[in-house]
Design a protein around this motif. Structure first.
Motif, short mmCIF file in Angstrom:
data_model
loop_
_atom_site.label_atom_id
_atom_site.label_comp_id
_atom_site.label_asym_id
_atom_site.label_seq_id
_atom_site.Cartn_x
_atom_site.Cartn_y
_atom_site.Cartn_z
N ARG A 83 0.80 -1.24 0.00
CA ARG A 83 0.00 0.00 0.00
C ARG A 83 0.84 1.29 0.00
O ARG A 83 0.30 2.37 0.18
CB ARG A 83 -1.01 0.04 1.16
N LYS A 84 2.16 1.18 -0.22
CA LYS A 84 2.99 2.39 -0.33
C LYS A 84 3.05 2.81 -1.80
O LYS A 84 2.83 2.01 -2.71
CB LYS A 84 4.40 2.15 0.20
N VAL A 85 3.36 4.08 -2.00
CA VAL A 85 3.37 4.65 -3.35
C VAL A 85 4.81 4.96 -3.77
O VAL A 85 5.54 5.63 -3.03
CB VAL A 85 2.54 5.94 -3.40
N ALA A 86 5.19 4.46 -4.95
CA ALA A 86 6.56 4.64 -5.43
C ALA A 86 6.58 5.40 -6.75
O ALA A 86 5.77 5.12 -7.65
CB ALA A 86 7.23 3.29 -5.62
N ILE A 87 7.53 6.32 -6.88
CA ILE A 87 7.89 6.87 -8.18
C ILE A 87 9.05 6.02 -8.69
O ILE A 87 10.01 5.78 -7.95
CB ILE A 87 8.36 8.33 -8.05
N VAL A 88 8.98 5.59 -9.95
CA VAL A 88 10.12 4.90 -10.56
C VAL A 88 10.44 5.63 -11.86
O VAL A 88 9.68 5.55 -12.83
CB VAL A 88 9.82 3.42 -10.84
N THR A 89 11.57 6.35 -11.89
CA THR A 89 11.94 7.01 -13.14
C THR A 89 12.61 5.97 -14.05
O THR A 89 13.25 5.04 -13.57
CB THR A 89 12.90 8.20 -12.92
N GLY A 90 12.43 6.15 -15.35
CA GLY A 90 12.95 5.15 -16.29
C GLY A 90 12.20 3.83 -16.19
O GLY A 90 12.68 2.78 -16.62
N GLY A 91 10.99 3.86 -15.63
CA GLY A 91 10.24 2.63 -15.36
C GLY A 91 9.62 1.99 -16.59
O GLY A 91 9.03 0.92 -16.49
N SER A 92 9.76 2.63 -17.76
CA SER A 92 9.21 2.01 -18.98
C SER A 92 10.07 0.88 -19.50
O SER A 92 9.67 0.17 -20.44
CB SER A 92 9.08 3.06 -20.10
N GLY A 134 13.86 -1.86 -18.81
CA GLY A 134 15.05 -2.32 -18.11
C GLY A 134 14.96 -2.39 -16.58
O GLY A 134 14.03 -2.99 -16.02
N LEU A 135 15.93 -1.78 -15.92
CA LEU A 135 16.03 -1.87 -14.46
C LEU A 135 14.83 -1.22 -13.79
O LEU A 135 14.33 -1.70 -12.76
CB LEU A 135 17.33 -1.20 -13.99
N GLY A 136 14.36 -0.09 -14.37
CA GLY A 136 13.20 0.60 -13.80
C GLY A 136 11.94 -0.24 -13.91
O GLY A 136 11.16 -0.33 -12.95
N GLN A 137 11.75 -0.88 -15.04
CA GLN A 137 10.54 -1.70 -15.21
C GLN A 137 10.57 -2.90 -14.25
O GLN A 137 9.55 -3.23 -13.63
CB GLN A 137 10.41 -2.18 -16.65
N ALA A 138 11.74 -3.53 -14.12
CA ALA A 138 11.83 -4.66 -13.18
C ALA A 138 11.54 -4.19 -11.76
O ALA A 138 10.89 -4.89 -10.97
CB ALA A 138 13.22 -5.29 -13.26
N THR A 139 12.00 -2.98 -11.43
CA THR A 139 11.74 -2.42 -10.09
C THR A 139 10.25 -2.17 -9.89
O THR A 139 9.68 -2.48 -8.84
CB THR A 139 12.54 -1.10 -9.93
N ALA A 140 9.61 -1.61 -10.93
CA ALA A 140 8.16 -1.36 -10.84
C ALA A 140 7.42 -2.68 -10.61
O ALA A 140 6.50 -2.76 -9.78
CB ALA A 140 7.67 -0.68 -12.11
N CYS A 187 11.03 6.46 -3.83
CA CYS A 187 11.46 7.03 -5.11
C CYS A 187 12.68 6.25 -5.58
O CYS A 187 13.68 6.16 -4.86
CB CYS A 187 11.80 8.51 -4.92
N VAL A 188 12.59 5.68 -6.78
CA VAL A 188 13.72 4.93 -7.35
C VAL A 188 14.08 5.56 -8.68
O VAL A 188 13.26 5.63 -9.60
CB VAL A 188 13.35 3.43 -7.55
N ASN A 189 15.31 6.05 -8.78
CA ASN A 189 15.76 6.74 -10.00
C ASN A 189 16.51 5.80 -10.91
O ASN A 189 17.62 5.36 -10.58
CB ASN A 189 16.65 7.92 -9.61
N CYS A 190 15.92 5.50 -12.08
CA CYS A 190 16.56 4.62 -13.06
C CYS A 190 16.60 5.24 -14.46
O CYS A 190 17.01 4.56 -15.40
CB CYS A 190 15.81 3.28 -13.16
N ALA A 191 16.16 6.49 -14.62
CA ALA A 191 16.15 7.07 -15.97
C ALA A 191 17.58 7.28 -16.46
O ALA A 191 18.44 7.71 -15.71
CB ALA A 191 15.40 8.40 -15.97
#
Ligand SMILES: NC(=O)c1ccc[n+]([C@@H]2O[C@H](COP(=O)([O-])OP(=O)(O)OC[C@H]3O[C@@H](n4cnc5c(N)ncnc54)[C@H](O)[C@@H]3O)[C@@H](O)[C@H]2O)c1
Length: 255
Positions: free
Chosen positions: A5-14, A16-22, A83-87
């Motif tokens: 139930r927590k909310v995350a921003i994942v940059t570069g989430g479309s 690679g690493l960002g998508q796997a994180t999402a 917040c996870v920065n992968c862009a």
């Protein structure tokens, strides 16, 4: 922090690493806002996880774009805890004494990897400060940034890329000092070579030499392994201010 139930921003989430994180965050019961300029892939991901994930067309280099993304995330999910920065983009050109980067190219790479990471970190971090501290841990938020092995080893001649990933690693401790007061943890991951579209800019020789450099296992990293480490950082409340290598024990050769 329990991801459920927590909310995350994942940059570069479309991708690679960002998508796997999402995917990792969604699997743990979280909500995800993907900040990515790749609208097509980002929207496809959001549609596949309707109600739990959204895509917002954010360019991390542009402060106003990041601010708009944060507003849209709050409208959709009401808060930001993670917040996870992968862009990022690969840098095809190396630098040498005969062929250094132009100042414009150097600036472009730094803007994306270093200023972009900083933009999202500080604006998301400022928003996290409004969260009620969690009852047991006192946490208000967790930020995970992505550097690269190039930040640390002497053999890389990706000049601008090495400089900005060193910057991402280097700002981890100062950010921790600034954010810990508010119960926000900050860590960074320094990946070796991972199997994502990012490496399309590397020559087959460069890719092979990076894999050879891994001690064990001798292969490229799986994005799910990166996401597993992000998940651990989020869930382990005692992990703060660390820059963690994730590279199969690599000692990369010069390239
Ligand atoms: N894959 C690797 O081997 C590797 C190794 C070390 C570090 N990294 C770092 O990890 C991060 C993610 O890499 P990846 O392998 O997932 O790459 P990827 O190419 O699969 O994904 C990167 C994503 O970032 C997005 N992006 C690019 N510019 C953007 C911008 N201005 N604003 C918002 N989104 C933007 C792209 O659209 C893409 O979806 C990068 O910063 C990269 O430097 C990757």
């Amino acid at each position: 922090m329990n991801i459920e139930r927590k909310v995350a921003i994942v940059t570069g989430g479309s991708s690679g690493l960002g998508q796997a994180t999402a995917e990792r965050i969604l699997a743990a019961g979280g909500r995800v806002a993907i900040f990515d300029i790749d609208r097509q892939r980002g929207q496809a991901f959001a549609e596949a996880h309707a109600g739990k994930a959204i895509h917002i067309d954010v360019d991390v280099v542009l402060e106003e774009s990041v601010r708009a993304g944060i507003r849209a995330t709050l409208d959709a999910f009401g808060a930001i805890h993670i917040c996870v920065n992968c862009a990022g983009v690969g840098q095809p050109r190396r630098a040498s004494v005969h062929d250094t980067h132009s100042a414009a190219e150097f600036t472009r790479i730094l803007q994306l990897h270093l200023v972009g990471t900083y933009n999202v970190t500080r604006l998301a971090g400022a928003q996290m400060m409004d969260n009620e501290p969690l009852a047991r841990s006192g946490e208000r938020g967790v930020i995970v940034n992505t550097a690269a092995l190039d930040a640390q080893h002497n053999g890389s001649n990706q000049l601008a890329y090495s400089a900005c990933t060193a910057g991402v690693a280097g700002m981890t401790r100062p950010l921790t000092l600034a954010m810990s007061t508010y119960g926000i943890r900050v860590c960074a991951i320094m990946p070796g070579v991972f199997d994502t579209p990012f490496k399309a800019n590397l020559s087959p020789d460069a890719r092979a030499s990076l894999v050879t450099a891994s001690r064990f296992p001798k292969r490229e990293g799986d994005p799910a392994e990166f996401a597993a480490l992000v998940g651990h950082i989020i869930e382990n409340p005692y992990l703060n201010g660390e820059v963690i290598r994730l590279d199969g024990g690599a000692h990369p050769p010069s390239r």
